[in-house]
Each structure stands twice: as C-alpha cells, then as structure tokens.
Design an enzyme around this catalytic site. Structure first.
Site, PDB file in Angstrom:
ATOM      1  NE  ARG A  69     100.048  94.233   6.177  1.00  0.00           N
ATOM      2  CZ  ARG A  69     100.970  94.046   5.335  1.00  0.00           C
ATOM      3  NH1 ARG A  69     101.480  92.945   5.278  1.00  0.00           N
ATOM      4  NH2 ARG A  69     101.302  95.132   4.681  1.00  0.00           N
ATOM      5  CG  HIS A 113     100.413  96.012  -0.484  1.00  0.00           C
ATOM      6  ND1 HIS A 113     100.533  94.917   0.663  1.00  0.00           N
ATOM      7  CD2 HIS A 113     101.139  95.271  -1.446  1.00  0.00           C
ATOM      8  CE1 HIS A 113     101.171  93.989   0.585  1.00  0.00           C
ATOM      9  NE2 HIS A 113     101.797  93.856  -0.999  1.00  0.00           N
TER      10      HIS A 113
HETATM   11  O1  IFM Z   1     103.563  89.032  -2.578  1.00  0.00           O
HETATM   12  C1  IFM Z   1     104.382  89.740  -1.880  1.00  0.00           C
HETATM   13  C2  IFM Z   1     103.860  90.929  -1.121  1.00  0.00           C
HETATM   14  O2  IFM Z   1     103.005  91.706  -1.970  1.00  0.00           O
HETATM   15  C3  IFM Z   1     104.467  91.909  -0.500  1.00  0.00           C
HETATM   16  N1  IFM Z   1     105.652  91.073   0.147  1.00  0.00           N
HETATM   17  C4  IFM Z   1     106.372  90.144  -0.318  1.00  0.00           C
HETATM   18  C5  IFM Z   1     105.116  89.144  -0.686  1.00  0.00           C
HETATM   19  C6  IFM Z   1     106.012  87.894  -1.583  1.00  0.00           C
HETATM   20  O3  IFM Z   1     106.946  88.275  -2.769  1.00  0.00           O
END
Ligand code: IFM
Length: 434
Positions: A69, A113
């Site tokens: 991913r 993202h």
């Molecule tokens: O690093 C982050 C990621 O970008 C999105 N979910 C949580 C992770 C840890 O904080």
C-alpha cells in the site's frame, strides 16, 4: 484468505520534492512554518524513496508481502492540481506498478494521503467544492493510466485528519482553526471520494474503489459527559460511515453548510470496500481540572462539551493506548454498520523508541493485533487484507522524525535501510500464514 502487506505514503517516504516537475503541496508549505513540526524538520528528503525504490522493493520482496500500500502524490502527477499532467510523475508510478507486479506483489495505491497541491489549497482547499471536482479528474487520469494493472483503489486516506486536524485543531496542514470549515472539508472529502469512484467505475465497473478511515473504538469513562462521548464517536466514525452507509449525517454533528441536494445520494453506497486504520481506542473522560478539558486533540472535536482523553497504559511513544480488543470491537461494529461491505485493515502499527534493533514491543503489538484479524476472519467476517504501518521509519507529519513506526530503520545521513527484528518477525509470520 487474508493478504499481508505493508503501507507507506508518498509525502512521508518519497522526498524528491522538486524532482522531475513535482509541484509544491500544502504539507511542503506547512513544514516551513515555525513551530509547525516538532523537530523543525521537513520531508524534502524523507526516506528518499523517490530515488531508492529499488531498495524498498528489495525489502518488500524480502518480507514476502502479497500487497504494497503506497500513495500517489497528486502534485507529482498534476503539479497544480488541475490542468496538464506531469508525464514524469505518472511514469514514476507506472514503473512502480510494473515492478511490483513483476515481483508478485499487488500494487495497492491510495490517491490522496494529505499532500494536496498547494495551488488548490490556495484556491480554497477542501472547504471549497471545486477541490472535490478536481480530485475526481485527477483520479480519472491516474486510473486511465494504471487501471489496466491495478484493480483495487483507495481514494482518501483518513479524511478526519485533513478535515479536523487541518481545519479545527489546526495542527496539520493547512493549520486553520475554523471548525465550520472542518465540516465543509469533511463533506467535500466524502464527495470527492464519491465523484472519483463514479469516474473510475465509468472507465471500468470492475474497479474496487474504497476509502480508508481512521476509525476508533470510543470508550466512556464513568464520569464522562454522554454528549461529549456522542460527539467524539460521531466526528471520528459516524460522520464518515453514516453518509456512506445510510446517506445521512449523524445527529451529533453539525450538518456541513457545503451539503447540496443530491450529494448524500451520491455518497451513499459509493465505497466498494472500507479500509480501517486502527492504532488505539479513545477513552473519553471528564475534563481535567488543570486544562479545562480542552487539549490539542479535543479541539479536533468541535461541538463536544468539555472532556479529556484518558489513555491507559501501556502506551506507545505517540501516547496511544495499546489495546487489540479495540480493533476487534471496531471491526465488528463497522461490519454491522456497513453490512456486505468488504473490510481491510489498511494500517496498524506502533511507534516505540527503538533504542535497539530488537524491537520486541513492536512485535508484541503486531502479533496481538494480527491475532484479532485472524480470529475475525476465521469467524467469517469479510476481512481481506492487513497492512502493517509502516515499512520504513518516516516523516511522521507534525511529529517530524521523532516517532518511529517502521519495520525498517533509516540511518540518518546515509539513509541506509536497517531492518529491525520486527521486519524478520513479520517475514516469518507471512511465510507461516501464506
Ligand atoms: O503516519 C500516519 C499515517 O500517515 C496515517 N495514519 C497514521 C500513521 C501514524 O500516525
């Protein structure tokens, strides 16, 4: 069968922010603001994965993952978020897809993202409806290039962070504290997902288009204000799940001003699958006397009466409570709220201090959470993949490089990849469960 993978995101690992026509993103700009990033760092080099994908691929192959991913950087593909495509950007991801497939690894891309092209942020960002329309165009152009080899797509990663940490708490890009904008952003993130799914399905109805949410099991301490608990649950979970499953917003949240007739009909049913990013449960308690209940994170829940988060040890270095039972409750809850929708654990992992490469605490964390996933899968829940966060120690947003979630450390200066004990442990786990 569960697919075992690992996850990263473009901004956190790629670096190469000026390479081959990439445009600036909202996070590049946010990193320049004094005090925005804990250690004053930025992601201009990060893990340099943009130039070292060979090394990352070798690590993926060594792990034996069935899927990787990663996210596609919108400003690398479309530097200003609309208009001309940057051919070099698309070529880069095209090559990644081919190289993963050549090694028997399923590419599992996320389209957004958090690295919004800066030009779009300056034009209003997610609180502006136009951003949702631009996102659907960008999704369409990516799928038109990669869709012959990629079948499963995630549109948004953790829209809660973009909307509520970005526009209510102001601790993530773009660093604004206007809660009404957070609700508008949330609506447009959902709308962008739905419009993108529509465009991608129009190209090929077989595309499986999902959304990745950071949902939390919300636990109430005895003295907690019931309304505070309801608002936390609604902003963390319901504001995403209810529109997708029911076509309505939960009663406990402000209905976004941005809502137009027909939007909810479009959003309802638009997720072919739902990705759950789980790290910790939320324990909601009464406000603490010394801070009147409003901590940085509480500000990300506008409309909640005063409350505090009360994590109980053991904690990770993020201050997050470790509790795999929260994952079990959450998956069961989501599968009831979205019956018939396949689920994936799209992120799960832990930051620890990693004073040695023998990161036993991370192994314990991962094995306890994987046991939950195996059990639920054996119980017949439609759970399709598990992705550990993260392949590499990387740029942890407002925490800079102070938090390490990786199975592989990055040596400062040389950026040499140094697998930790958890890397070897996960490789063995995958081999045993294939
Ligand atoms: O690093 C982050 C990621 O970008 C999105 N979910 C949580 C992770 C840890 O904080």
């Amino acid at each position: 069968m569960i697919g075992y993978g690992v996850a990263t995101s473009a901004f956190q690992v790629e670096g190469g922010v000026d390479a081959h026509g990439r445009g600036p993103s909202t996070w590049d700009e946010f990193c320049t603001r004094p005090g925005a990033i804990k250690d004053g760092s930025d992601a201009s080099i990060a893990c340099d994965s943009y130039h070292r994908f060979d090394e990352d691929l070798e690590l993926l192959v060594g792990l034996g993952v069935s899927a990787y991913r990663f996210s596609i950087s919108w400003p690398r593909v479309q530097p200003t978020g609309s208009g001309p495509t940057n051919a070099a950007g698309l070529d880069y991801y095209d090559a990644i897809v081919d190289r993963l497939l050549a090694n028997g690894i399923r590419p599992f891309p996320t389209l957004f993202h958090w690295d919004l092209p800066l030009a779009l942020e300056e034009a209003g960002g997610w609180p502006a409806r136009d951003t949702a329309l631009r996102f659907a165009e960008y999704a369409d152009l990516v799928v038109s290039r990669l869709g012959d080899r990629v079948g499963t797509w995630a549109t948004m990663n953790e829209p809660w962070c973009t909307a509520f940490l970005g526009f209510a708490a102001g601790v993530f890009a773009p660093g604004i504290r206007e809660p009404k904008l957070a609700f508008d952003a949330a609506h447009h993130l959902l709308l962008g997902h739905a419009l993108a799914a529509e465009a991608m399905h129009a190209r090929d109805a077989a595309h499986e288009v999902g959304i990745v949410l950071n949902l939390n099991t919300v636990r109430a301490e005895p003295e907690a204000d019931a309304q505070a608990v309801a608002v936390v649950e609604a902003i963390q979970n319901g504001i995403w799940l209810d529109p997708l499953a029911l076509g309505s917003y939960p009663d406990a949240v402000l209905v976004p001003r941005a809502l137009h007739d027909g939007d909810l009909e479009l959003i309802r049913g638009s997720a072919d699958w739902v990705g759950i990013n789980y790290y910790t449960p939320f324990r909601v308690g009464a406000p603490l006397a010394d801070e009147a209940g409003v901590g940085q994170q509480a500000e990300a829940f506008p409309g909640a009466p005063p409350f505090s988060f009360r994590p109980r040890g053991p904690l990770t270095t993020m201050g997050w409570e470790i509790d795999p039972t929260g994952l079990e409750e959450l998956i069961r809850d989501v599968s009831e709220r979205m019956p018939g929708t396949p689920l994936r654990v799209t992120e799960n992992g832990a930051a620890f201090a990693d004073t040695t490469a023998d990161d036993r605490d991370r192994i314990d964390y991962l094995s306890a959470h994987l046991a939950v996933v195996e059990r639920l899968h054996a119980d017949g829940l439609d759970l399709r993949d598990y992705f550990a966060w993260s392949l590499l120690d990387n740029f942890e947003w407002a925490e800079g490089y102070t938090q390490t979630f990786g199975l592989v450390a990055i040596e400062p200066g040389t950026l040499r990849r140094q697998p930790k004990a958890s890397y070897r442990w996960y490789a063995d786990y995958i081999a045993a469960h294939r």
